[in-house]
Write a protein that holds these residues in place. Structure first.
Motif, short mmCIF file in Angstrom:
data_model
loop_
_atom_site.label_atom_id
_atom_site.label_comp_id
_atom_site.label_asym_id
_atom_site.label_seq_id
_atom_site.Cartn_x
_atom_site.Cartn_y
_atom_site.Cartn_z
N VAL A 53 38.16 86.58 12.26
CA VAL A 53 38.87 87.46 11.32
C VAL A 53 38.28 88.86 11.38
O VAL A 53 39.02 89.87 11.45
CB VAL A 53 38.77 86.90 9.88
N LEU A 54 36.96 88.96 11.40
CA LEU A 54 36.30 90.27 11.46
C LEU A 54 36.64 90.98 12.76
O LEU A 54 36.90 92.19 12.78
CB LEU A 54 34.79 90.09 11.34
N LEU A 55 36.63 90.24 13.87
CA LEU A 55 36.96 90.84 15.16
C LEU A 55 38.39 91.35 15.18
O LEU A 55 38.66 92.48 15.63
CB LEU A 55 36.75 89.81 16.27
N ALA A 56 39.32 90.54 14.66
CA ALA A 56 40.72 90.93 14.65
C ALA A 56 40.94 92.16 13.77
O ALA A 56 41.65 93.11 14.15
CB ALA A 56 41.59 89.77 14.17
N LEU A 57 40.34 92.18 12.59
CA LEU A 57 40.51 93.32 11.69
C LEU A 57 39.88 94.59 12.27
O LEU A 57 40.43 95.68 12.10
CB LEU A 57 39.89 92.99 10.33
N ARG A 58 38.77 94.43 12.96
CA ARG A 58 38.17 95.61 13.59
C ARG A 58 39.11 96.21 14.63
O ARG A 58 39.30 97.43 14.69
CB ARG A 58 36.83 95.23 14.24
N ARG A 59 39.70 95.35 15.45
CA ARG A 59 40.60 95.86 16.49
C ARG A 59 41.86 96.48 15.87
O ARG A 59 42.36 97.49 16.37
CB ARG A 59 40.97 94.72 17.45
N LEU A 60 42.37 95.88 14.81
CA LEU A 60 43.53 96.46 14.13
C LEU A 60 43.17 97.80 13.50
O LEU A 60 43.96 98.75 13.55
CB LEU A 60 44.03 95.49 13.06
N ALA A 61 41.98 97.88 12.91
CA ALA A 61 41.55 99.15 12.30
C ALA A 61 41.38 100.23 13.36
O ALA A 61 41.76 101.40 13.14
CB ALA A 61 40.24 98.93 11.55
N GLU A 62 40.84 99.87 14.52
CA GLU A 62 40.69 100.84 15.60
C GLU A 62 42.06 101.32 16.10
O GLU A 62 42.25 102.51 16.39
CB GLU A 62 39.90 100.23 16.75
N ALA A 63 43.01 100.37 16.19
CA ALA A 63 44.36 100.75 16.63
C ALA A 63 44.98 101.72 15.63
O ALA A 63 45.64 102.70 16.02
CB ALA A 63 45.23 99.50 16.78
N GLU A 64 44.77 101.48 14.34
CA GLU A 64 45.32 102.35 13.32
C GLU A 64 44.68 103.74 13.36
O GLU A 64 45.35 104.76 13.25
CB GLU A 64 45.12 101.72 11.93
N GLU A 65 43.34 103.77 13.55
CA GLU A 65 42.65 105.06 13.62
C GLU A 65 43.08 105.83 14.87
O GLU A 65 43.24 107.06 14.84
CB GLU A 65 41.14 104.85 13.63
N SER A 66 43.27 105.12 15.98
CA SER A 66 43.74 105.76 17.19
C SER A 66 45.15 106.35 16.99
O SER A 66 45.46 107.46 17.43
CB SER A 66 43.76 104.76 18.35
N ARG A 67 46.01 105.58 16.29
CA ARG A 67 47.36 106.08 16.02
C ARG A 67 47.31 107.36 15.19
O ARG A 67 48.04 108.31 15.45
CB ARG A 67 48.16 104.99 15.28
N ARG A 68 46.41 107.37 14.20
CA ARG A 68 46.29 108.55 13.34
C ARG A 68 45.77 109.76 14.11
O ARG A 68 46.21 110.89 13.89
CB ARG A 68 45.38 108.25 12.17
N ARG A 69 44.83 109.52 15.00
CA ARG A 69 44.20 110.64 15.72
C ARG A 69 45.04 111.12 16.89
O ARG A 69 45.18 112.33 17.13
CB ARG A 69 42.82 110.22 16.26
N PHE A 70 45.55 110.18 17.65
CA PHE A 70 46.12 110.53 18.95
C PHE A 70 47.62 110.25 19.07
O PHE A 70 48.24 110.65 20.05
CB PHE A 70 45.39 109.78 20.07
N GLY A 71 48.18 109.53 18.11
CA GLY A 71 49.59 109.17 18.22
C GLY A 71 50.50 110.36 17.96
O GLY A 71 50.12 111.33 17.30
N ARG A 72 51.68 110.29 18.50
CA ARG A 72 52.67 111.34 18.26
C ARG A 72 53.23 111.21 16.85
O ARG A 72 53.37 110.14 16.31
CB ARG A 72 53.82 111.24 19.27
N ALA A 73 53.56 112.34 16.28
CA ALA A 73 54.13 112.34 14.91
C ALA A 73 55.47 111.63 14.94
O ALA A 73 56.23 111.75 15.90
CB ALA A 73 54.28 113.76 14.43
#
Length: 215
Positions: A195-215
């Motif tokens: 669960v911790l591993l999955a949530l970490r990867r999901l959180a990283e994906a979300e942070e990447s979307r916020r930083r680098f994703g297109r509007a």
């Protein structure tokens, strides 16, 4: 309860229960006939603990027997009982003592624990298996040239220190008896790690979307 009911309530097959009885992992029931015995709630609690260690935690039968012997030692406090069970879980392969990166990693792990004020390190006689895991992981990072300085590791440790409070809250909430809490500590340690591993990867994906994703 008879063996069949013990099996039904625990979710463990009668054949497996008989094996645990032969191996001394479960105390014998009260003999009522030459071929039948009765079992109580204490057998059910112990069976759940054995299942958590062996089937969930991947602990060997021999190690499980050692854990149960320690847990039945009346001189142990509850902290020692929990530690004995969780430390018996598999902790991966040991660090290569001949690898120069291992000594660097060990020193870094010791400095990190000292910085955190956690009660393990070079000045204590207790070496948790997880400390070996940490050294092995830091050594791999060091060997491959990835960031693993104290300032890189400390945020993870601080966050997990807070998470440990919640972990122990869950353990206390799950179990009313010491055996139930030990069972919960083992099972939740193992089952929540994915669960911790999955949530970490999901959180990283979300942070990447916020930083680098297109509007």
């Amino acid at each position: 309860m008879r063996l069949a009911e013990l099996s039904e309530r625990s979710g463990v097959s009668t054949a497996t229960i008989k094996y645990y009885l032969r191996e001394g992992l479960l105390p014998p029931g009260r003999r009522v006939t030459a071929t039948q015995a009765e079992y109580g709630e204490e057998h059910l609690r112990r069976l759940r603990l054995v299942r958590a260690l062996i089937q969930v935690g991947g602990v060997s039968v021999a190690s499980t027997r050692d854990v149960l012997t320690a847990l039945d030692d009346g001189s142990l406090d509850h902290n020692a009982r929990l530690g004995t069970a969780v430390w018996a879980l598999p902790h991966g392969r040991s660090a290569d003592a001949e690898d120069p990166a291992t000594e660097t990693a060990r020193q870094r792990a010791d400095r990190l624990l000292e910085l955190l004020g956690w009660g393990y390190g070079p000045t204590t006689d207790v070496t948790p298996p997880a400390l070996g895991m940490l050294v092995t992981a830091i050594a791999a990072l060091e060997r491959l040239g990835y960031p693993c300085a104290i300032e890189d590791l400390e945020p993870y440790a601080r966050a997990l220190g807070q998470l440990a409070v919640h972990d122990l809250d869950l353990v206390e909430r799950y179990g009313g008896t010491p055996d139930e809490q030990v069972e919960a500590a083992v099972a939740l340690t193992v089952l929540y790690e994915p669960v911790l591993l999955a949530l970490r990867r999901l959180a990283e994906a979300e942070e990447s979307r916020r930083r680098f994703g297109r509007a």
